[in-house]
Scaffold this motif. Structure first.
Motif, PDB file in Angstrom:
ATOM      1  N   ARG A 173       0.853  -1.186   0.000  1.00  6.46           N
ATOM      2  CA  ARG A 173       0.000   0.000   0.000  1.00  6.46           C
ATOM      3  C   ARG A 173       0.893   1.242   0.000  1.00  6.46           C
ATOM      4  O   ARG A 173       1.828   1.335   0.784  1.00  6.46           O
ATOM      5  N   THR A 174       0.597   2.153  -0.915  1.00  7.41           N
ATOM      6  CA  THR A 174       1.327   3.422  -0.957  1.00  7.41           C
ATOM      7  C   THR A 174       0.284   4.543  -0.927  1.00  7.41           C
ATOM      8  O   THR A 174      -0.921   4.280  -0.880  1.00  7.41           O
ATOM      9  N   ALA A 175       0.743   5.776  -1.002  1.00  5.97           N
ATOM     10  CA  ALA A 175      -0.186   6.924  -1.031  1.00  5.97           C
ATOM     11  C   ALA A 175      -1.062   6.873  -2.281  1.00  5.97           C
ATOM     12  O   ALA A 175      -2.143   7.448  -2.317  1.00  5.97           O
ATOM     13  N   HIS A 176      -0.603   6.153  -3.329  1.00  3.71           N
ATOM     14  CA  HIS A 176      -1.309   6.185  -4.609  1.00  3.71           C
ATOM     15  C   HIS A 176      -2.136   4.948  -4.899  1.00  3.71           C
ATOM     16  O   HIS A 176      -2.929   4.951  -5.842  1.00  3.71           O
ATOM     17  N   LYS A 177      -1.937   3.868  -4.134  1.00  2.00           N
ATOM     18  CA  LYS A 177      -2.690   2.651  -4.453  1.00  2.00           C
ATOM     19  C   LYS A 177      -2.788   1.703  -3.250  1.00  2.00           C
ATOM     20  O   LYS A 177      -2.050   1.836  -2.281  1.00  2.00           O
ATOM     21  N   HIS A 181      -3.915  -3.786  -5.691  1.00  2.00           N
ATOM     22  CA  HIS A 181      -4.160  -3.226  -7.029  1.00  2.00           C
ATOM     23  C   HIS A 181      -2.867  -2.999  -7.803  1.00  2.00           C
ATOM     24  O   HIS A 181      -1.867  -2.587  -7.227  1.00  2.00           O
ATOM     25  N   THR A 182      -2.918  -3.219  -9.109  1.00  2.00           N
ATOM     26  CA  THR A 182      -1.776  -2.840  -9.940  1.00  2.00           C
ATOM     27  C   THR A 182      -1.860  -1.340 -10.216  1.00  2.00           C
ATOM     28  O   THR A 182      -2.947  -0.755 -10.209  1.00  2.00           O
ATOM     29  N   TYR A 217      -8.874  11.676   2.933  1.00  2.00           N
ATOM     30  CA  TYR A 217      -8.956  10.326   3.497  1.00  2.00           C
ATOM     31  C   TYR A 217     -10.413   9.943   3.754  1.00  2.00           C
ATOM     32  O   TYR A 217     -11.178  10.730   4.314  1.00  2.00           O
ATOM     33  N   PHE A 218     -10.810   8.761   3.289  1.00  2.00           N
ATOM     34  CA  PHE A 218     -12.080   8.133   3.694  1.00  2.00           C
ATOM     35  C   PHE A 218     -11.754   6.677   4.026  1.00  2.00           C
ATOM     36  O   PHE A 218     -10.896   6.080   3.361  1.00  2.00           O
ATOM     37  N   PRO A 219     -12.446   6.092   5.019  1.00  2.00           N
ATOM     38  CA  PRO A 219     -12.124   4.691   5.371  1.00  2.00           C
ATOM     39  C   PRO A 219     -12.447   3.697   4.251  1.00  2.00           C
ATOM     40  O   PRO A 219     -11.885   2.614   4.206  1.00  2.00           O
ATOM     41  N   PHE A 220     -13.357   4.045   3.315  1.00  2.00           N
ATOM     42  CA  PHE A 220     -13.815   3.039   2.346  1.00  2.00           C
ATOM     43  C   PHE A 220     -13.294   3.253   0.926  1.00  2.00           C
ATOM     44  O   PHE A 220     -13.680   2.551   0.004  1.00  2.00           O
ATOM     45  N   THR A 221     -12.405   4.269   0.743  1.00  2.00           N
ATOM     46  CA  THR A 221     -11.737   4.427  -0.551  1.00  2.00           C
ATOM     47  C   THR A 221     -10.262   4.749  -0.322  1.00  2.00           C
ATOM     48  O   THR A 221      -9.901   5.323   0.694  1.00  2.00           O
ATOM     49  N   HIS A 222      -9.412   4.358  -1.309  1.00  2.00           N
ATOM     50  CA  HIS A 222      -7.992   4.729  -1.287  1.00  2.00           C
ATOM     51  C   HIS A 222      -7.416   4.461  -2.672  1.00  2.00           C
ATOM     52  O   HIS A 222      -7.528   3.340  -3.152  1.00  2.00           O
ATOM     53  N   PRO A 223      -6.817   5.453  -3.329  1.00  2.00           N
ATOM     54  CA  PRO A 223      -6.716   6.840  -2.901  1.00  2.00           C
ATOM     55  C   PRO A 223      -8.077   7.543  -2.900  1.00  2.00           C
ATOM     56  O   PRO A 223      -9.012   7.092  -3.568  1.00  2.00           O
ATOM     57  N   SER A 224      -8.171   8.642  -2.141  1.00  2.00           N
ATOM     58  CA  SER A 224      -9.418   9.400  -2.009  1.00  2.00           C
ATOM     59  C   SER A 224      -9.190  10.863  -2.382  1.00  2.00           C
ATOM     60  O   SER A 224      -8.106  11.394  -2.159  1.00  2.00           O
TER      61      SER A 224
END
Length: 305
Positions: A173-177, A181-182, A217-224
């Motif tokens: 997990r990074t700031a972007h994904k 996920h690829t 930041y949202f708990p149910f999406t990333h990135p947001s």
């Protein structure tokens, strides 16, 4: 508590006041010619015409009469919101009892709608949060949720060499994904999401609209992201969105897909578009307010007097 023909036993969590209960079932977003109905219909019309499936039928289905009474599981747990998260507090929500509440966001229906097999939908409804009332805050308001899921084939079919790309990997997990996920998949989902929302806002507010994206930041999406538009010289935040947490998508039974979600406030858009100065006006029964919105078609220019 008696509500919409059902009885909910009270317990130490029950905190819904009569005044709030009296708003349940009003469904302003479904009242013909109400400003919230006009906004809902404009968005719906745009999605129906802009996005069609293989047989020319609308890709997105619309759910605008789901019950506002949901379980705590639907409102929080299904969306991966941690047990100790501040948004669950009694001070911020209307609980019928320990297990049932008035939904705090239309996201409460995401899991169920995905679980029922849907890939693209809009959910519209009244949502409830305990808030101090002022000209932009009211304990009942209206939201629209959008979700779109993609299979590997759908996401990459127009990409050169797309047959070699994958949606998923075992990564970090990074700031972007997210870790599963690829980068290729996330970039395309994010691009599609931002394109869909930019088109939507240009449709509502007019072409040539300036838009900017703010990481959040949202708990149910990333990135947001939050989307801001430049309207009459000032930047206004209009919605939140992001790439759906894969854990949520998987748990709803769509583990071979990746998706995006957005949530917007109908009052927010109506206040900007129609220049309505106070959120309390949406609840007005005053003819002088309501008759301004009785127009021959949903795109009629209206400036609130």
């Amino acid at each position: 508590v008696e509500l919409l023909g059902k009885a909910y036993p009270r317990d130490d969590y029950s905190n819904v006041a009569e005044k709030i209960l009296s708003k349940v079932g009003k469904n302003l977003h479904n009242k013909k010619h109400h400003p919230l109905w006009l906004i809902k219909e404009q968005v719906k019309d745009h999605f129906y015409k802009q996005y069609t499936g293989r047989f020319g039928t609308p890709l997105f289905s619309v759910y605008d009469s789901l019950s506002p009474v949901v379980t705590v599981q639907q409102n929080f747990d299904s969306l991966l919101i941690p047990q100790d998260h501040a948004s669950r507090r009694k001070e911020d929500n209307y609980y019928l009892n320990r297990d049932h509440m008035l939904r705090a966001h239309t996201s409460a229906h995401q899991w169920d709608l995905i679980h029922s097999g849907l890939d693209a939908f809009l959910a519209v409804g009244d949502v409830y949060r305990r808030d101090t009332i002022d000209n932009t805050h009211y304990p009942v308001f209206h939201q629209m949720e959008g979700v779109r899921l993609f299979s590997c084939h759908e996401l990459f079919r127009n990409v050169e060499g797309g047959e070699d790309f994958q949606l998923f990997e075992q990564g970090h997990r990074t700031a972007h994904k997210q870790e599963s996920h690829t980068m290729e998949a996330v970039r395309l989902v994010e691009f599609n999401l931002k394109q869909v929302l930019t088109k939507l806002m240009a449709h509502v507010f007019g072409d040539g609209l300036q838009v900017r994206w703010v990481d959040c930041y949202f708990p149910f999406t990333h990135p947001s992201f939050e989307m801001e538009i430049n309207f009459q010289g000032e930047w206004l935040e209009v919605l939140g969105c992001g790439v759906m947490e894969q854990q949520l998508v998987n748990s709803a039974g769509a583990q071979d897909k990746i998706g995006w979600a957005f949530g917007l406030g109908l009052e927010r858009l109506a206040m900007i578009l129609y220049d309505i100065p106070d959120i309390r006006l949406f609840w007005s029964e005053d003819e002088r307010f309501l008759k301004q919105f009785i127009v021959p078609h949903i795109y009629q220019k209206i400036k609130f007097q």
